[in-house]
Structure formats: C-alpha cells, structure tokens
Design a protein around this motif. Structure first.
Motif, PDB file in Angstrom:
ATOM      1  N   ALA D 132       0.920  -0.555   0.098  1.00 22.95           N
ATOM      2  CA  ALA D 132       0.440  -0.003   0.222  1.00 22.95           C
ATOM      3  C   ALA D 132       1.275   1.497  -0.252  1.00 22.95           C
ATOM      4  O   ALA D 132       2.131   1.241   0.707  1.00 22.95           O
ATOM      5  CB  ALA D 132      -0.840  -0.049   1.198  1.00 22.95           C
ATOM      6  N   GLY D 133      -0.117   2.188  -0.317  1.00 22.76           N
ATOM      7  CA  GLY D 133       1.519   3.519  -1.123  1.00 22.76           C
ATOM      8  C   GLY D 133       1.397   3.711  -2.531  1.00 22.76           C
ATOM      9  O   GLY D 133       0.758   3.339  -3.144  1.00 22.76           O
ATOM     10  N   VAL D 134       1.601   5.151  -1.493  1.00 22.63           N
ATOM     11  CA  VAL D 134       1.397   5.622  -3.916  1.00 22.63           C
ATOM     12  C   VAL D 134       2.822   6.080  -4.470  1.00 22.63           C
ATOM     13  O   VAL D 134       4.086   6.003  -4.083  1.00 22.63           O
ATOM     14  CB  VAL D 134       0.478   6.591  -3.667  1.00 22.63           C
ATOM     15  CG1 VAL D 134       0.732   7.697  -4.867  1.00 22.63           C
ATOM     16  CG2 VAL D 134      -0.695   6.470  -3.017  1.00 22.63           C
ATOM     17  N   TRP D 135       2.646   5.274  -5.530  1.00 24.88           N
ATOM     18  CA  TRP D 135       3.742   5.304  -6.684  1.00 24.88           C
ATOM     19  C   TRP D 135       3.877   5.334  -8.300  1.00 24.88           C
ATOM     20  O   TRP D 135       3.047   5.362  -8.611  1.00 24.88           O
ATOM     21  CB  TRP D 135       4.025   3.195  -7.077  1.00 24.88           C
ATOM     22  CG  TRP D 135       3.931   3.105  -5.605  1.00 24.88           C
ATOM     23  CD1 TRP D 135       2.467   2.399  -4.744  1.00 24.88           C
ATOM     24  CD2 TRP D 135       5.722   2.393  -4.021  1.00 24.88           C
ATOM     25  NE1 TRP D 135       3.103   1.701  -3.569  1.00 24.88           N
ATOM     26  CE2 TRP D 135       4.753   1.924  -3.668  1.00 24.88           C
ATOM     27  CE3 TRP D 135       6.673   2.902  -4.505  1.00 24.88           C
ATOM     28  CZ2 TRP D 135       5.365   1.485  -2.155  1.00 24.88           C
ATOM     29  CZ3 TRP D 135       7.374   1.996  -3.478  1.00 24.88           C
ATOM     30  CH2 TRP D 135       6.389   1.543  -2.582  1.00 24.88           C
ATOM     31  N   VAL D 136       5.244   6.198  -8.297  1.00 25.36           N
ATOM     32  CA  VAL D 136       5.499   6.651 -10.003  1.00 25.36           C
ATOM     33  C   VAL D 136       5.829   5.219 -10.468  1.00 25.36           C
ATOM     34  O   VAL D 136       6.652   5.474 -10.122  1.00 25.36           O
ATOM     35  CB  VAL D 136       5.628   8.120  -9.672  1.00 25.36           C
ATOM     36  CG1 VAL D 136       6.293   8.386 -11.427  1.00 25.36           C
ATOM     37  CG2 VAL D 136       5.047   8.901  -8.881  1.00 25.36           C
ATOM     38  N   ALA D 137       5.200   4.667 -11.317  1.00 26.95           N
ATOM     39  CA  ALA D 137       6.118   3.607 -12.764  1.00 26.95           C
ATOM     40  C   ALA D 137       6.291   4.800 -13.995  1.00 26.95           C
ATOM     41  O   ALA D 137       5.542   4.131 -14.847  1.00 26.95           O
ATOM     42  CB  ALA D 137       5.231   2.281 -12.718  1.00 26.95           C
ATOM     43  N   MET D 138       8.107   4.980 -13.876  1.00 25.72           N
ATOM     44  CA  MET D 138       8.558   5.529 -15.544  1.00 25.72           C
ATOM     45  C   MET D 138       9.519   4.967 -15.543  1.00 25.72           C
ATOM     46  O   MET D 138      10.386   4.670 -14.468  1.00 25.72           O
ATOM     47  CB  MET D 138       8.082   7.309 -14.793  1.00 25.72           C
ATOM     48  CG  MET D 138       6.837   7.153 -15.025  1.00 25.72           C
ATOM     49  SD  MET D 138       5.594   7.457 -16.592  1.00 25.72           S
ATOM     50  CE  MET D 138       7.007   8.180 -17.810  1.00 25.72           C
ATOM     51  N   ASN D 139       9.740   4.694 -16.725  1.00 28.61           N
ATOM     52  CA  ASN D 139      11.375   4.672 -16.909  1.00 28.61           C
ATOM     53  C   ASN D 139      12.049   3.495 -16.569  1.00 28.61           C
ATOM     54  O   ASN D 139      12.868   3.564 -16.298  1.00 28.61           O
ATOM     55  CB  ASN D 139      13.141   5.351 -16.377  1.00 28.61           C
ATOM     56  CG  ASN D 139      12.117   7.061 -17.264  1.00 28.61           C
ATOM     57  OD1 ASN D 139      11.662   7.676 -16.659  1.00 28.61           O
ATOM     58  ND2 ASN D 139      12.130   7.410 -18.811  1.00 28.61           N
ATOM     59  N   GLY D 140      11.484   2.434 -16.186  1.00 29.42           N
ATOM     60  CA  GLY D 140      11.277   0.650 -16.027  1.00 29.42           C
ATOM     61  C   GLY D 140      11.456   1.095 -14.375  1.00 29.42           C
ATOM     62  O   GLY D 140      11.730  -0.314 -13.792  1.00 29.42           O
ATOM     63  N   SER D 141      11.221   1.889 -13.766  1.00 27.48           N
ATOM     64  CA  SER D 141      11.563   2.433 -12.112  1.00 27.48           C
ATOM     65  C   SER D 141      10.163   2.160 -11.268  1.00 27.48           C
ATOM     66  O   SER D 141       9.462   2.773 -12.206  1.00 27.48           O
ATOM     67  CB  SER D 141      12.413   3.030 -11.620  1.00 27.48           C
ATOM     68  OG  SER D 141      13.735   2.508 -12.235  1.00 27.48           O
TER      69      SER D 141
END
Lengths: 164, 164, 164, 164
Positions: D132-141
């Motif tokens: 649980a949490g807020v994530w950014v998925a960009m550039n493979g990371s």
C-alpha cells in the motif's frame, strides 16, 4: 532520373517529446524510398522544411528556381497540403517544360499510420509518365494545377465545381 | 473506376501467433486504400489468396477470366512476386485491350515495415495513366510484361540483360 | 542492476524477405529498452538465439550457468514460450537464491503489433520486486515456476487446474 | 482485480489531421491491454481526458474520490507526466490503504513508437506486488511518491538529490 525537392509539410513533421509539440528535424523521404524498395534513381534535395501556411512568395520563388535549375525534367515536390495548390500555380507560370508533381500527407510519416508512403509511391509513379505540366498527386489521383482545390473541412483534394 | 483483383502474395500474409507460421486470413487492400486516403473509386475483388509459388495454370486462367469479365478497362492485380512475371505473360496473351498493372510486396503489410503501401500507391497511379497492356509496378518503376524479371537473390525487379 | 539474458524465441524473430521465412538476426531487446525509456541499469547478454522448441538440456544448462555466474541477483530471461516452463523448472532446481523472471512474446517485436514490449516492461518490473525464486511473467501476470503452464491452443499462460 | 483510472496525458493523445494539432478522442488503454495479451482482470474507468498541465485541484480531488470509492485495493492511473508527482502527493495524503501506481508516456501511443506500452506493462506489474502506498512507475523504475521528480529538460523521472 527524378529530382525530389523537399519543402516540409505534415509529411516530415515529428513529435518533440520534451515540449509535446510538432517540429521539423530532417526529412524522412530517403528512408521512405528505402522502405518502398524504390530503385528509380532519385536525387533528393531539401529546399526548406516549412509548414506550408508559413510559406512566402519568396519561398515559392526559391522552389521555382530549384525546379528550373536542376538538370532533371521530372520533379516530385513534397509540400504541406494547405498551400500546395498556390505553389502549383506559381510553378505552372514559371516552369512550362517540365513534369512537376506535388504531393504531401495528412498525417506525419513518423506517426506510423501515414498516408505519406502511399502518396510518395503515387507521386513518384505519376512523375514518370505524365506529360510536362504541374500536377498535384493526392488521394490516389492526379490533378492538373488549375483543376484542384483542397477541401479543408474534409482534408481531401477535389476538382472544384464549375459553373455550367 | 479501377478494378483491383486480389490474388494473395506476401502483400496479404499474416503471422499466426499460435503456430508461429505465416498464413492468409483476408486481404488488407481495403484498409491500405483507406490509410492512403485513396478517393479513386476502386472495386476490390478477392479472386484467390495464394502464395504465387502455388499458383497453377488454372489459377492464371481464372485471373484472366476476371480481367476480361469485369467492366473496368483499368485493373490492378496484387500478386506474389515469385511468379508475377509468369502471370503477366498469360494475361498479355489473353487481354490485349485493357491496362493491367501487377504489383506485390517483399514484406507483409501486417508487419509494419512493408513496401506494400508504397507499391499500392504506385500501381494505382500507373494504372490510371499507362496505355493498354500488361505492366509490373515494383520498386517504384513500371515494366512492360515482356521486359521484366525478378532477381530472386536480390529480391528486386529488373530489366533483363539483352543480347546485342 | 539487472541482468537480461537473451535466449531467442518469437520475441526476436524477423522476416527474411528473400526466403519468406522467419529467422534470428540479432536481439531487439536493447532497442526495446530504449523505446521504453528504461533507465534501470540492465546488462544485456545474448546467450543464444533459439526457437525454444529446439532448446536442448545442454542449452538449459548453459542458461543456468549464466544465471549463476553473473554478479546480479535479479535476472530477466527472454525465451520462446513453448518451453519456457521447462526451462523455469531447470533453473528453479539449480539457482535457489536469485530472482529470475522469464518472459517472451507471441508476436515478433519486429512485426509491430507485438506483446513483447508490454511483456518486457512487465518482466523488468517484476524482477525488481519479487523475492528470490523463478517466475514466469506473461499476460500481465506473474506465475511461480511450479504453478504455470502454457495453453498452446489459446496461446496464453495459465495456472493449471489442481485436483482437490 | 485491478482498477485502471484513465485521466489523459500524452498516453492518449491523437493527431487531428484536419487541424494538425493534438487532441483527446478516447483512451487507448483497452486496446493496449489487448495488444499486450493482458489477462489480469482490469476494470477500466475513464475519469477525465486532460493534459496534466490543465489539471486543477478539483480534478485531483475527483481522482482521489474515485480511488477511494472503487472496490479494488490495487489501482493504476494513467496521467500526464508534467504534474504526475503533484497528483501522487494529493493521493498519498488521502488514500493511505491502497496500492496506487501512476504511469504515463512521453510519446502518444497512437504515434507508434511510444513508451506507453512498456510503461503500462510495468505499472500493471508493480501494482500487483508493491505494498500500500502511492508510486510512480516510469522509465522502468518505481518511485515512492515523495522520492521522485520529473526532470523536464531530459524528459525522465529521477530521485531528487537529497542533502546529507
């Protein structure tokens, strides 16, 4: 041997992923001819890379100069569609003795679903067989320079309705 | 109005992701003409979907029958490249009074980097302006049916070297 | 840092326009990571370029050796889908302490409409967060190596039905 | 079951061939999941179609409401990259108990060479395994919402340099 004069237009626009806008970097015409396995000798010359709405009388004079100066008598010009007909008229007045075919695209080639490759195949072909004169090759057809207009609402080239 | 006869060839091959092989499902010609924003009226007719190496004399007779039977006098035929020249010779003997242009592709249209769209634009264009006769439109050029052969090693169409 | 071991599979197949068949030339994985703007450091190593139906026990031993020998503890393997599960089982027995994610594609990346780019993004992501073990990343899911099979008729990966 | 909330961004922009500008028509996310052969159940909901530079506080409140209201506890949000981090911060304050992964694209999916398909595969994968949490998925990371910024000059997401 054909001469291919690049002047810009939607044909060659690209997407700038930093600014999110469209711009010109370089022409794709050479790559497109390779993709089409074109073996007709074509001398490619980038005259300018302009949105045709920004093309001036001086730009059109430059294009006419290049048409006259080149040794080839059969010429294809890639051009923005918005003022293609205006440029055709200028060329018709100045270059009476060569076969000149203008073409363009509604969607940038770089966006994958372009009409540009189809139109380039069409223009290269018409340029080899049509008589001297200035022609527009769009939508699979060829139009005499004084018998064509762009229907901007529909995004297609048509023969204008003539009074009886 | 043009007639477009579909006979198969690499042009229309697709990848079967279950078997990992190439096969024919349906022609892409209509989709390609839409992509090219072609507004020339074209009556599309799927005559067969064959690899041209598997085409028989009977198949070629069928194609000739369709060329003769259709009301249009200007015809484009999509065809596998391997025996395109053989079919052209058959048609030349049987259909003296129509303009027939055969074209094909080295890479399936469905694979994205095909020469097919370029060739289709080319063939549609040549078919509108060339005189009666049977022609091959490949590699940006047009070839008379009796002055063309496929260089299979290079994958291109050429004019054969003639003895002096 | 991830290690990416290339072993071939549909992922990397290309179309040979001379023979009309599919073949391996080179891996597309580097180009795909650039297209995906992947900034995760990935050491790409081409171990072999094989259709996985032709992969032998010796080939699988080679893959296991490379998994063990490389300094990275998180590994992605591109692999043909037909025997991906068999290779996963071999690796699970030999490499207990690394996170290994196998992925592949049903359509060659070079054919434009591939699931490969989606699967590569998926595998690269799972490899960063799953615990040590051998996993298959296909169809947007991750599967433990001993809880997956390919449904060859449907061309998808599923969890096998278990007896109660 | 995942929830996928569409909010627009470069991901879903298209080229309007009449005006020559970019616009939103509809989301491509469903088509992209089919192309990726994704079999993870995903409930797609178009919340808005906005360039993220035009997103207001009210828009972000709407997105937060949808995150809270939906039954799924794992959520992917497609979003313009320019203010993705701002939206992530808003969501982090309001939705403490769900796994929310924001992703986007630098190039429109419709332009063929997009990072969007790679990023969607990545985000769908991270959303299944991150806590649980807020994530950014960009550039493979993947990036925690409070440890990421967009480098607008380079067009990539990075971890900000922290004072020691």
């Amino acid at each position: 041997m054909l001469r291919l004069l690049v002047t810009g237009g939607t044909f060659d626009k690209e997407y700038d992923e930093i600014s999110g806008t469209l711009f010109f970097k370089d022409t794709h015409v050479g790559e497109m001819l390779r993709l089409g396995r074109c073996l007709v000798p074509v001398a490619i010359e980038t005259v300018m890379l302009l949105d045709s709405l920004q093309m001036t009388d001086a730009d059109r004079a430059t294009i006419a100069d290049r048409c006259r100066a080149c040794p080839e008598t059969r010429i294809v010009i890639t051009h923005g569609t918005d003022t293609m007909v205006e440029t055709a008229a200028v060329l018709a007045l100045r270059i009476p003795d060569k076969t000149i075919v203008l073409t363009g695209a509604m969607v940038p080639y770089a966006f994958g679903s372009s009409d540009g490759l189809f139109n380039l195949g069409s223009a290269i072909s018409f340029a080899q067989v049509l008589p001297a004169g200035v022609w527009v090759a769009m939508n699979g057809s060829y139009f005499a320079w004084d018998d064509v207009q762009k229907d901007r609402a529909a995004g297609v080239f048509i023969r204008p309705t003539r009074p009886a």
